[in-house]
Design a protein around this motif. Structure first.
Motif, PDB file in Angstrom:
ATOM      1  N   PRO A  15     -36.405 -52.615 -35.366  1.00 20.69           N
ATOM      2  CA  PRO A  15     -35.275 -53.194 -36.105  1.00 20.69           C
ATOM      3  C   PRO A  15     -35.552 -54.628 -36.534  1.00 20.69           C
ATOM      4  O   PRO A  15     -36.256 -55.378 -35.852  1.00 20.69           O
ATOM      5  N   LYS A  16     -34.994 -55.002 -37.662  1.00 16.25           N
ATOM      6  CA  LYS A  16     -35.085 -56.379 -38.128  1.00 16.25           C
ATOM      7  C   LYS A  16     -34.051 -57.265 -37.443  1.00 16.25           C
ATOM      8  O   LYS A  16     -34.184 -58.486 -37.439  1.00 16.25           O
ATOM      9  N   LEU A  17     -33.018 -56.637 -36.893  1.00 19.38           N
ATOM     10  CA  LEU A  17     -32.034 -57.358 -36.093  1.00 19.38           C
ATOM     11  C   LEU A  17     -32.557 -57.511 -34.672  1.00 19.38           C
ATOM     12  O   LEU A  17     -33.282 -56.657 -34.170  1.00 19.38           O
ATOM     13  N   ASN A  18     -32.183 -58.610 -34.006  1.00 17.72           N
ATOM     14  CA  ASN A  18     -32.505 -58.759 -32.587  1.00 17.72           C
ATOM     15  C   ASN A  18     -31.443 -58.129 -31.700  1.00 17.72           C
ATOM     16  O   ASN A  18     -31.751 -57.566 -30.652  1.00 17.72           O
ATOM     17  N   ARG A  19     -30.196 -58.242 -32.124  1.00 14.53           N
ATOM     18  CA  ARG A  19     -29.102 -57.763 -31.291  1.00 14.53           C
ATOM     19  C   ARG A  19     -28.011 -57.133 -32.154  1.00 14.53           C
ATOM     20  O   ARG A  19     -27.809 -57.523 -33.304  1.00 14.53           O
ATOM     21  N   VAL A  20     -27.302 -56.186 -31.528  1.00  8.19           N
ATOM     22  CA  VAL A  20     -26.122 -55.581 -32.141  1.00  8.19           C
ATOM     23  C   VAL A  20     -25.028 -55.574 -31.084  1.00  8.19           C
ATOM     24  O   VAL A  20     -25.260 -55.158 -29.945  1.00  8.19           O
ATOM     25  N   THR A  21     -23.848 -56.041 -31.461  1.00  8.79           N
ATOM     26  CA  THR A  21     -22.692 -55.992 -30.566  1.00  8.79           C
ATOM     27  C   THR A  21     -21.608 -55.174 -31.245  1.00  8.79           C
ATOM     28  O   THR A  21     -21.279 -55.403 -32.410  1.00  8.79           O
ATOM     29  N   LEU A  22     -21.061 -54.214 -30.500  1.00  5.23           N
ATOM     30  CA  LEU A  22     -19.990 -53.362 -31.011  1.00  5.23           C
ATOM     31  C   LEU A  22     -18.752 -53.572 -30.155  1.00  5.23           C
ATOM     32  O   LEU A  22     -18.609 -52.932 -29.102  1.00  5.23           O
ATOM     33  N   PRO A  23     -17.851 -54.440 -30.594  1.00  8.72           N
ATOM     34  CA  PRO A  23     -16.608 -54.635 -29.855  1.00  8.72           C
ATOM     35  C   PRO A  23     -15.547 -53.640 -30.311  1.00  8.72           C
ATOM     36  O   PRO A  23     -15.607 -53.133 -31.432  1.00  8.72           O
ATOM     37  N   PHE A  24     -14.592 -53.351 -29.456  1.00  8.69           N
ATOM     38  CA  PHE A  24     -13.445 -52.554 -29.866  1.00  8.69           C
ATOM     39  C   PHE A  24     -12.280 -53.487 -30.139  1.00  8.69           C
ATOM     40  O   PHE A  24     -11.870 -54.263 -29.270  1.00  8.69           O
ATOM     41  N   ILE A  25     -11.767 -53.427 -31.366  1.00 14.45           N
ATOM     42  CA  ILE A  25     -10.618 -54.235 -31.777  1.00 14.45           C
ATOM     43  C   ILE A  25      -9.487 -53.259 -32.085  1.00 14.45           C
ATOM     44  O   ILE A  25      -9.509 -52.565 -33.101  1.00 14.45           O
ATOM     45  N   PRO A  26      -8.489 -53.165 -31.209  1.00 18.00           N
ATOM     46  CA  PRO A  26      -7.491 -52.092 -31.341  1.00 18.00           C
ATOM     47  C   PRO A  26      -6.647 -52.146 -32.600  1.00 18.00           C
ATOM     48  O   PRO A  26      -6.337 -51.106 -33.181  1.00 18.00           O
ATOM     49  N   GLU A  27      -6.249 -53.323 -33.035  1.00 14.36           N
ATOM     50  CA  GLU A  27      -5.296 -53.437 -34.149  1.00 14.36           C
ATOM     51  C   GLU A  27      -6.023 -53.542 -35.487  1.00 14.36           C
ATOM     52  O   GLU A  27      -6.939 -54.355 -35.639  1.00 14.36           O
ATOM     53  N   THR A  28      -5.580 -52.730 -36.454  1.00 13.99           N
ATOM     54  CA  THR A  28      -6.196 -52.771 -37.773  1.00 13.99           C
ATOM     55  C   THR A  28      -6.088 -54.148 -38.397  1.00 13.99           C
ATOM     56  O   THR A  28      -7.040 -54.652 -39.004  1.00 13.99           O
ATOM     57  N   SER A  29      -4.940 -54.792 -38.260  1.00  8.52           N
ATOM     58  CA  SER A  29      -4.760 -56.120 -38.844  1.00  8.52           C
ATOM     59  C   SER A  29      -5.746 -57.120 -38.247  1.00  8.52           C
ATOM     60  O   SER A  29      -6.269 -57.990 -38.956  1.00  8.52           O
ATOM     61  N   SER A  30      -6.036 -56.983 -36.953  1.00  5.26           N
ATOM     62  CA  SER A  30      -6.999 -57.879 -36.315  1.00  5.26           C
ATOM     63  C   SER A  30      -8.414 -57.598 -36.800  1.00  5.26           C
ATOM     64  O   SER A  30      -9.223 -58.523 -36.956  1.00  5.26           O
ATOM     65  N   GLN A  31      -8.720 -56.333 -37.058  1.00  2.00           N
ATOM     66  CA  GLN A  31     -10.032 -55.981 -37.600  1.00  2.00           C
ATOM     67  C   GLN A  31     -10.226 -56.634 -38.973  1.00  2.00           C
ATOM     68  O   GLN A  31     -11.277 -57.223 -39.259  1.00  2.00           O
ATOM     69  N   ILE A  32      -9.211 -56.499 -39.824  1.00  2.00           N
ATOM     70  CA  ILE A  32      -9.293 -57.055 -41.177  1.00  2.00           C
ATOM     71  C   ILE A  32      -9.453 -58.566 -41.119  1.00  2.00           C
ATOM     72  O   ILE A  32     -10.270 -59.159 -41.842  1.00  2.00           O
ATOM     73  N   THR A  33      -8.677 -59.212 -40.267  1.00  2.00           N
ATOM     74  CA  THR A  33      -8.768 -60.667 -40.117  1.00  2.00           C
ATOM     75  C   THR A  33     -10.151 -61.080 -39.648  1.00  2.00           C
ATOM     76  O   THR A  33     -10.738 -62.050 -40.157  1.00  2.00           O
ATOM     77  N   ALA A  34     -10.714 -60.355 -38.691  1.00  2.00           N
ATOM     78  CA  ALA A  34     -12.039 -60.689 -38.169  1.00  2.00           C
ATOM     79  C   ALA A  34     -13.108 -60.574 -39.243  1.00  2.00           C
ATOM     80  O   ALA A  34     -14.042 -61.385 -39.305  1.00  2.00           O
ATOM     81  N   LEU A  35     -12.986 -59.574 -40.124  1.00  2.00           N
ATOM     82  CA  LEU A  35     -13.944 -59.441 -41.213  1.00  2.00           C
ATOM     83  C   LEU A  35     -13.776 -60.575 -42.218  1.00  2.00           C
ATOM     84  O   LEU A  35     -14.756 -61.161 -42.681  1.00  2.00           O
ATOM     85  N   ARG A  36     -12.537 -60.911 -42.518  1.00  2.00           N
ATOM     86  CA  ARG A  36     -12.282 -61.978 -43.496  1.00  2.00           C
ATOM     87  C   ARG A  36     -12.764 -63.331 -43.009  1.00  2.00           C
ATOM     88  O   ARG A  36     -13.257 -64.150 -43.797  1.00  2.00           O
ATOM     89  N   THR A  37     -12.627 -63.591 -41.710  1.00  2.00           N
ATOM     90  CA  THR A  37     -13.017 -64.897 -41.170  1.00  2.00           C
ATOM     91  C   THR A  37     -14.495 -64.974 -40.831  1.00  2.00           C
ATOM     92  O   THR A  37     -15.012 -66.055 -40.552  1.00  2.00           O
TER      93      THR A  37
END
Length: 505
Positions: free
Chosen positions: A215-237
């Motif tokens: 892989p060209k990436l060193n690390r991958v982190t997969l968090p669980f974000i329960p709320e859709t609105s929080s997911q959208i905010t995290a992507l936007r920020t």
């Protein structure tokens, strides 16, 4: 900007319960020594609660997503083709025997060599696990490893789906896979090793020197974000770099943003409403067809999902091998009333529909739209929005009148859904049809692709014409990516290959 692939384009990209996947990425590093370190953060709609690829969650999208990154399989899917992976080749010397030649340069994350004995132990483990994936292997009689690079599988009857089933059969180290606590930090041979895992919270992975492309990436982190609105905010920020699938009603929050691009691909996931065909009045196909004609399926899919779904034309999505388009059921409330009257239900009847909200995007709205349409033809439907555990218990016990849910054709092959769910012995919704059983059995046994495709076309027609369920919407997966993400390819399985992904600085 939304980039929508046509089905033909999609099939060139890749061909396999959307009930959700999200990945995200945050920049830190690169796979090459000397490059800036890159770390990807990714958020999945469903929590990853188990890393055992043979266990109770073996066909859950979240477990499969993690499995693709941690473990290897003998065969993998490349678009609409099956190609060698750990197996370099395979042959079928007779109808009940498959022989696989394996690579000799694959190692597990602890440095031990992967051999045919590990594949043998893994296949025997999943066969005996008593899980949803075990059903794929019931005809396997013996698994032999005569040497480190040869595997021989003997079946009690022909198993034409052997190659496609093996795209799900993850290989574990035989010497360690049954150790207590192994799956808290499991060892695989895939492109990433597990650094840390907290079920239903976060999975952290580190890249390894992988035999099939580091892989060209060193690390991958997969968090669980329960709320859709929080997911959208995290992507936007920028807290997330990749997020999928974006629910259709959330797209407007991301469209037109310079720092985010949206990419879409038809998925293997689709909504259906099963009738309990073993419970009155749904034992009568006239009633089932009346219920379908009563619903404005096309209008509901269009109004609720927009570009986030396409109207179903068969009991499996058009992306799946074995799909055969059928004659649509027209929305015709008057015809529905006539059918009900012919079945002795001219005054209507009372029934119920169960589902759980997190089954997929807009599930509540889809359920309410159907209930509203049924009321117009005199059918009163009690809504039963349940907790997932209770919904699953009732589904498995067939304690329901109607059931709304999402299903994912995980292998991209009709056998995984049609052969597993609609066979009389499976008895998933009380439907029994000996002619369909025979067709599904022949398709399951035959290894000729053309023959299998023709047989699944017949199966699609029987299930559709008998209205075993209503099949409204095949979901489109929309991936949201930060502009810094490069080399990411959306896939219909929601299980992307991250080896080529980089983050621009």
């Amino acid at each position: 900007m939304v980039s929508t692939h046509s089905r033909r384009d999609f099939l060139k990209i890749s061909s396999i319960s959307l009930a959700g996947a999200y990945l995200a990425a945050c920049s830190v590093g690169g796979g090459d020594q000397g490059a800036a370190e890159q770390a990807l953060r990714a958020a999945f709609a469903q929590p990853i609660n188990d890393l055992d690829p043979h266990g109770p969650s073996s066909v859950d999208e979240s477990t499969l997503l993690a499995g693709r990154l941690i473990y290897d399989t003998l065969i993998r899917r490349d678009g609409d083709k099956l190609v060698p992976h750990v197996a370099t080749s395979w042959e079928q010397p007779d109808p009940n025997t498959w022989v696989f030649a394996l690579r000799d340069d694959v190692t597990f994350h602890d440095g031990s060599k992967l051999t045919a004995r590990d594949v043998k132990a893994s296949l025997e483990r999943v066969k005996d696990a008593g899980t949803a994936q075990s059903a794929l292997w019931t005809s396997v009689s013996t698994v032999d490893a005569p040497d480190d690079t040869t595997l021989r599988v003997t079946t009690s009857e022909p198993l034409g789906t052997m190659p496609v089933n093996l795209t799900l059969m993850f290989i574990l180290p035989a010497a360690k896979m049954n150790d207590e606590g192994f799956f808290r930090k499991p060892i695989g041979s895939g492109p990433f090793r597990v650094e840390a895992f907290t079920p239903s919270d976060e999975l952290r992975l580190a890249a390894v020197d992988y035999w099939n492309g580091t892989p060209k990436l060193n690390r991958v982190t997969l968090p669980f974000i329960p709320e859709t609105s929080s997911q959208i905010t995290a992507l936007r920020t920028g807290d997330l770099n990749v997020l999928w699938p974006i629910p259709p009603d959330q797209l407007r929050e991301l469209e037109g943003l310079d720092e985010i691009r949206l990419e879409t691909v038809p998925s293997y996931a689709y909504y259906f409403t099963w009738f309990n065909c073993g419970r009155e009045p749904f034992t009568d196909p006239r009633v089932r067809r009346a219920m379908w004609r009563a619903v404005d399926v096309a209008g509901t899919v269009r109004n609720l999902f927009g570009d986030g779904a396409e109207l179903m034309t068969a009991p499996i999505p058009s992306t799946v091998f074995g799909h055969a388009p059928q004659q649509p059921y027209e929305h015709d409330p008057d015809a529905a009333k006539r059918d009900l009257a012919a079945a002795g239900l001219g005054d209507g009847f009372r029934t119920s529909l169960m589902w759980f909200s997190d089954t997929g995007p807009l599930a509540d709205a889809l359920a309410q739209a159907m209930i509203s349409d049924w009321a117009k033809v005199g059918v009163t439907v009690e809504p039963q929005n349940l907790e997932k555990a209770e919904w699953l218990r009732r589904l498995n016990a067939k304690e329901f009148d109607m059931d709304l849910q999402i299903n994912t054709v995980t292998t991209g092959d009709a056998d995984f859904t049609l052969g597993r769910l609609y066979d009389s012995q499976a008895d998933r919704m009380g439907y029994r049809n000996p002619r369909l059983d025979g067709i599904l059995r022949r398709a399951h046994q035959d290894s000729d692709r053309r023959t299998r495709g023709r047989l699944y076309g017949q199966a699609c027609k029987i299930i559709w014409d008998d209205a075993v369920g209503i099949f409204p919407a095949a979901l489109i997966s929309t991936y949201g990516l930060r502009s810094t993400v490069e080399g990411f390819e959306p896939v219909p399985s929601n299980q992307p290959d991250l080896r080529g992904v980089t983050l621009a600085t």
